[in-house]
Scaffold this motif. Structure first.
Motif, PDB file in Angstrom:
ATOM      1  N   ARG A 242       1.711  28.570 -35.106  1.00  0.00           N
ATOM      2  CA  ARG A 242       0.751  27.770 -35.879  1.00  0.00           C
ATOM      3  C   ARG A 242       0.809  26.305 -35.442  1.00  0.00           C
ATOM      4  N   ARG A 243      -0.043  25.486 -36.041  1.00  0.00           N
ATOM      5  CA  ARG A 243      -0.077  24.050 -35.710  1.00  0.00           C
ATOM      6  C   ARG A 243       1.256  23.400 -36.054  1.00  0.00           C
ATOM      7  N   ALA A 244       1.821  22.674 -35.106  1.00  0.00           N
ATOM      8  CA  ALA A 244       3.112  22.010 -35.286  1.00  0.00           C
ATOM      9  C   ALA A 244       2.909  20.542 -35.620  1.00  0.00           C
ATOM     10  N   THR A 245       3.695  20.060 -36.574  1.00  0.00           N
ATOM     11  CA  THR A 245       3.632  18.650 -36.949  1.00  0.00           C
ATOM     12  C   THR A 245       4.995  17.976 -36.878  1.00  0.00           C
ATOM     13  N   THR A 246       6.051  18.763 -36.632  1.00  0.00           N
ATOM     14  CA  THR A 246       7.396  18.202 -36.574  1.00  0.00           C
ATOM     15  C   THR A 246       8.093  18.655 -35.297  1.00  0.00           C
ATOM     16  N   VAL A 247       9.210  18.011 -35.006  1.00  0.00           N
ATOM     17  CA  VAL A 247      10.040  18.389 -33.864  1.00  0.00           C
ATOM     18  C   VAL A 247      11.345  18.944 -34.402  1.00  0.00           C
ATOM     19  N   ASP A 248      11.747  20.098 -33.889  1.00  0.00           N
ATOM     20  CA  ASP A 248      12.970  20.760 -34.328  1.00  0.00           C
ATOM     21  C   ASP A 248      13.995  20.748 -33.200  1.00  0.00           C
ATOM     22  N   HIS A 249      15.250  20.528 -33.560  1.00  0.00           N
ATOM     23  CA  HIS A 249      16.349  20.601 -32.602  1.00  0.00           C
ATOM     24  C   HIS A 249      16.868  22.030 -32.578  1.00  0.00           C
ATOM     25  N   VAL A 250      16.855  22.677 -31.416  1.00  0.00           N
ATOM     26  CA  VAL A 250      17.340  24.052 -31.297  1.00  0.00           C
ATOM     27  C   VAL A 250      18.801  24.095 -31.729  1.00  0.00           C
ATOM     28  N   VAL A 251      19.618  23.233 -31.153  1.00  0.00           N
ATOM     29  CA  VAL A 251      20.984  23.028 -31.636  1.00  0.00           C
ATOM     30  C   VAL A 251      20.922  21.768 -32.496  1.00  0.00           C
ATOM     31  N   PRO A 252      21.136  21.907 -33.810  1.00  0.00           N
ATOM     32  CA  PRO A 252      20.983  20.740 -34.696  1.00  0.00           C
ATOM     33  C   PRO A 252      21.850  19.553 -34.272  1.00  0.00           C
ATOM     34  N   ARG A 253      21.361  18.364 -34.576  1.00  0.00           N
ATOM     35  CA  ARG A 253      22.112  17.153 -34.223  1.00  0.00           C
ATOM     36  C   ARG A 253      23.485  17.137 -34.870  1.00  0.00           C
ATOM     37  N   SER A 254      23.600  17.716 -36.068  1.00  0.00           N
ATOM     38  CA  SER A 254      24.903  17.748 -36.746  1.00  0.00           C
ATOM     39  C   SER A 254      25.884  18.675 -36.043  1.00  0.00           C
ATOM     40  N   HIS A 255      25.382  19.552 -35.166  1.00  0.00           N
ATOM     41  CA  HIS A 255      26.243  20.445 -34.384  1.00  0.00           C
ATOM     42  C   HIS A 255      26.388  19.955 -32.948  1.00  0.00           C
ATOM     43  N   GLY A 256      26.017  18.714 -32.689  1.00  0.00           N
ATOM     44  CA  GLY A 256      26.165  18.141 -31.354  1.00  0.00           C
ATOM     45  C   GLY A 256      24.908  18.185 -30.505  1.00  0.00           C
ATOM     46  N   GLY A 257      23.800  18.652 -31.055  1.00  0.00           N
ATOM     47  CA  GLY A 257      22.544  18.699 -30.306  1.00  0.00           C
ATOM     48  C   GLY A 257      21.998  17.302 -30.071  1.00  0.00           C
ATOM     49  N   GLN A 258      21.361  17.126 -28.928  1.00  0.00           N
ATOM     50  CA  GLN A 258      20.833  15.813 -28.542  1.00  0.00           C
ATOM     51  C   GLN A 258      19.309  15.805 -28.574  1.00  0.00           C
ATOM     52  N   ASP A 259      18.749  14.604 -28.497  1.00  0.00           N
ATOM     53  CA  ASP A 259      17.299  14.436 -28.352  1.00  0.00           C
ATOM     54  C   ASP A 259      16.968  14.601 -26.874  1.00  0.00           C
ATOM     55  N   THR A 260      16.851  15.846 -26.417  1.00  0.00           N
ATOM     56  CA  THR A 260      16.520  16.126 -25.020  1.00  0.00           C
ATOM     57  C   THR A 260      15.368  17.110 -24.978  1.00  0.00           C
ATOM     58  N   TRP A 261      14.721  17.186 -23.819  1.00  0.00           N
ATOM     59  CA  TRP A 261      13.607  18.108 -23.634  1.00  0.00           C
ATOM     60  C   TRP A 261      14.047  19.556 -23.837  1.00  0.00           C
ATOM     61  N   LEU A 262      15.265  19.905 -23.412  1.00  0.00           N
ATOM     62  CA  LEU A 262      15.723  21.290 -23.462  1.00  0.00           C
ATOM     63  C   LEU A 262      16.291  21.679 -24.822  1.00  0.00           C
ATOM     64  N   ASN A 263      16.467  20.709 -25.730  1.00  0.00           N
ATOM     65  CA  ASN A 263      17.015  21.008 -27.052  1.00  0.00           C
ATOM     66  C   ASN A 263      16.004  20.805 -28.179  1.00  0.00           C
ATOM     67  N   THR A 264      14.784  20.428 -27.853  1.00  0.00           N
ATOM     68  CA  THR A 264      13.792  20.179 -28.899  1.00  0.00           C
ATOM     69  C   THR A 264      12.526  20.996 -28.643  1.00  0.00           C
ATOM     70  N   VAL A 265      11.916  21.432 -29.735  1.00  0.00           N
ATOM     71  CA  VAL A 265      10.657  22.179 -29.674  1.00  0.00           C
ATOM     72  C   VAL A 265       9.752  21.701 -30.797  1.00  0.00           C
ATOM     73  N   ALA A 266       8.461  21.885 -30.632  1.00  0.00           N
ATOM     74  CA  ALA A 266       7.510  21.591 -31.700  1.00  0.00           C
ATOM     75  C   ALA A 266       7.628  22.691 -32.753  1.00  0.00           C
ATOM     76  N   ALA A 267       7.526  22.323 -34.027  1.00  0.00           N
ATOM     77  CA  ALA A 267       7.641  23.307 -35.105  1.00  0.00           C
ATOM     78  C   ALA A 267       6.734  22.902 -36.266  1.00  0.00           C
ATOM     79  N   CYS A 268       6.258  23.914 -36.982  1.00  0.00           N
ATOM     80  CA  CYS A 268       5.512  23.628 -38.209  1.00  0.00           C
ATOM     81  C   CYS A 268       6.541  23.277 -39.285  1.00  0.00           C
ATOM     82  N   ALA A 269       6.123  22.557 -40.294  1.00  0.00           N
ATOM     83  CA  ALA A 269       7.058  22.109 -41.329  1.00  0.00           C
ATOM     84  C   ALA A 269       7.751  23.276 -42.041  1.00  0.00           C
ATOM     85  N   PRO A 270       7.045  24.359 -42.409  1.00  0.00           N
ATOM     86  CA  PRO A 270       7.752  25.463 -43.080  1.00  0.00           C
ATOM     87  C   PRO A 270       8.859  26.095 -42.226  1.00  0.00           C
TER      88      PRO A 270
END
Length: 187
Positions: free
Chosen positions: A89-117
């Protein structure tokens, strides 16, 4: 505000500039209009030019080699075509595949577009922990592809000289809706 893609003399994407800056480059004879908004023109008292969507510089500008595209939230959304990586569906947020609290970074390979739900449902977990599956793997776009995607252009936009696009809505400064925009007099 509308953005215009600036190409080098060799047709390599360089930057996105405001419509006003693109018109100035054309009027100063530093660039030519490669793609224009169909039916839209900018006119002054002595000149009338097509409203530029893509301009090409007349002279080659040497640019330091960019090996990586700069990561940005808008860039991730544009890379994924504003579609949720979990449901499509239409994405309005960015999600970290590996959450930042688990050591995930703001990188192209760790972030994807996601819908809010889906972003809320995944919360502070990996997709495996949340029982969610990625529809497509994140990837790192080339600097040129990231720039073109951020402008909302496609490969066809860069290939086709007689590009036609969706021009719904009037331009700022186009009170008559006739596709002509008055240039402000020089001060």
């Amino acid at each position: 505000m509308r953005k215009t893609l600036v190409l080098n003399a060799t047709y390599e994407p360089l930057a996105a500039v405001t419509l006003q800056r693109a018109v100035v480059l054309v009027l100063q004879d530093k660039a030519v209009v490669e793609r224009a908004h169909p039916g839209r023109r900018v006119r002054g008292s002595t000149v009338e030019i097509p409203l530029p969507r893509v301009v090409r510089l007349k002279r080659y500008v040497r640019v330091p080699f960019r090996q990586q595209a700069t990561w940005s939230r808008r860039g991730v959304l544009a890379r994924d075509n504003f579609r949720c990586a979990y449901c499509g569906r239409r994405a309005t947020t960015v999600d970290h595949v590996v959450p930042r609290s688990h050591g995930g970074q703001d990188t192209w390979l760790n972030t994807v577009a996601a819908c809010a739900p889906d972003n809320h449902r995944k919360a502070n977990r990996t997709p495996e922990q949340a029982g969610m599956r990625l529809l497509r793997r994140p990837f790192e776009p080339t600097p040129d592809a990231a720039l073109v995607a951020a402008l909302g252009l496609t490969a066809a936009d860069l290939d086709a000289v007689d590009l036609t696009g969706d021009l719904s809505g009037n331009l700022a400064g186009d009170p008559n809706g006739d596709g002509l925009v008055e240039l402000a007099p020089a001060v």
